[in-house]
Design an enzyme around this catalytic site. Sequence first.
Site, PDB file in Angstrom:
ATOM      1  N   GLU A 143      -5.041  -8.705   0.105  1.00 40.61           N
ATOM      2  CA  GLU A 143      -5.704  -8.502   1.395  1.00 40.61           C
ATOM      3  C   GLU A 143      -7.206  -8.344   1.169  1.00 40.61           C
ATOM      4  OE1 GLU A 143      -4.397  -5.374   3.930  1.00 40.61           O
ATOM      5  OE2 GLU A 143      -2.257  -5.835   3.677  1.00 40.61           O
TER       6      GLU A 143
ATOM      7  N   GLU B 221       0.803  -1.222   0.000  1.00 43.41           N
ATOM      8  CA  GLU B 221       0.000   0.000   0.000  1.00 43.41           C
ATOM      9  C   GLU B 221       0.844   1.284   0.000  1.00 43.41           C
ATOM     10  OE1 GLU B 221      -2.812  -0.439   3.201  1.00 43.41           O
ATOM     11  OE2 GLU B 221      -3.809  -2.135   2.236  1.00 43.41           O
TER      12      GLU B 221
END
Length: 339
Positions: A269, A162
Amino acid sequence: MEKPMRSLTILFPALLALSVVGRGTPAPAQEYKGVNLAGAAYSSNKIPGRYGYDYLFPKSGEVTYFHDKGMNIFRLSVLWERLQPTPGAALDADHMKRILAFADQVRAVGGTVILDVHDYGRYRGNLIGSDTVSADDFRDLWTRLGAALHDRHEIWFGLMNEPQQRSARQWRDITQEAISGIRSAGADNPILVSGIGWDSAHGFATQNGPEMAALRDPVHALIFEVHEYFDTDSSGRSAECVPADQAIGRLTSFTTWLHQTGNVGFLGEFGVGRNAACLDVLDRVAAYLAANRSVWRGWTYWAAGPLWGEYMYTLEPTRDGQDRPQMQVLGRHLGHHEG
């Protein structure tokens, strides 16, 4: 929307099928279904931290439990600062030994490891590409890892979790440097590429797609990793979920982008709460990914590990050894390997 703080293979005979940037959509390939095993990236505010107290690596029982459920891929989050205490310098020998020991456990059951650098595009809080941390520093990290792990084909390289860079173009250029460094070191391991904007599946095609599609890999082994949570704001901070149709809708634009660009993706995720509506979402999402396996290479659920306690999304079994409700749902989509 900012997420809660979670810093807490086998040799491919068909490697070219993993990613074919600029080529046609690949034929269905092996599916990878597994879990994030957190622990090694815990206590990111304590660097280096005390091993076994501030952070720890998964124990062998973790791999055994999830492998016996039918999982075959394990995303291991680590911190760059512990792996390479000084940018441009040698990798930490003890940390590498722990990574390899975990990879040995996974390789023993025929599984795959994603080595995930879980630093949000930063080193000691400074963004890559700033005056403090350069793209060359990031390339150096991955060049060293490529040299160290080039013969460990059960390990996939998760470049960065991220990233928080300001633009997709900046992150694309940083990513390309890392890819080039890995390949220059002689490693042909698959590389997982993430995007800015919390790496969301629902935003990837518009926010990252035009830039990231320009990445080049001489061995054509890129996998585009996205994340998606199914609470109202996609933050992963709520135990409630949007309706299943809306949840699937958050994945469709990325699926379309994969088809259009001839790439493959991976859901690195995702997680849901334990209520009936969320469990229905989980069932539908797993089925959707399987139905679109020509472009979705697989998934790793967030998350498991012994330090989660009663975290609402955890897959870690209860203290008395009972499966979590989410594990029971995912079990419908796994091939079991008991014994």
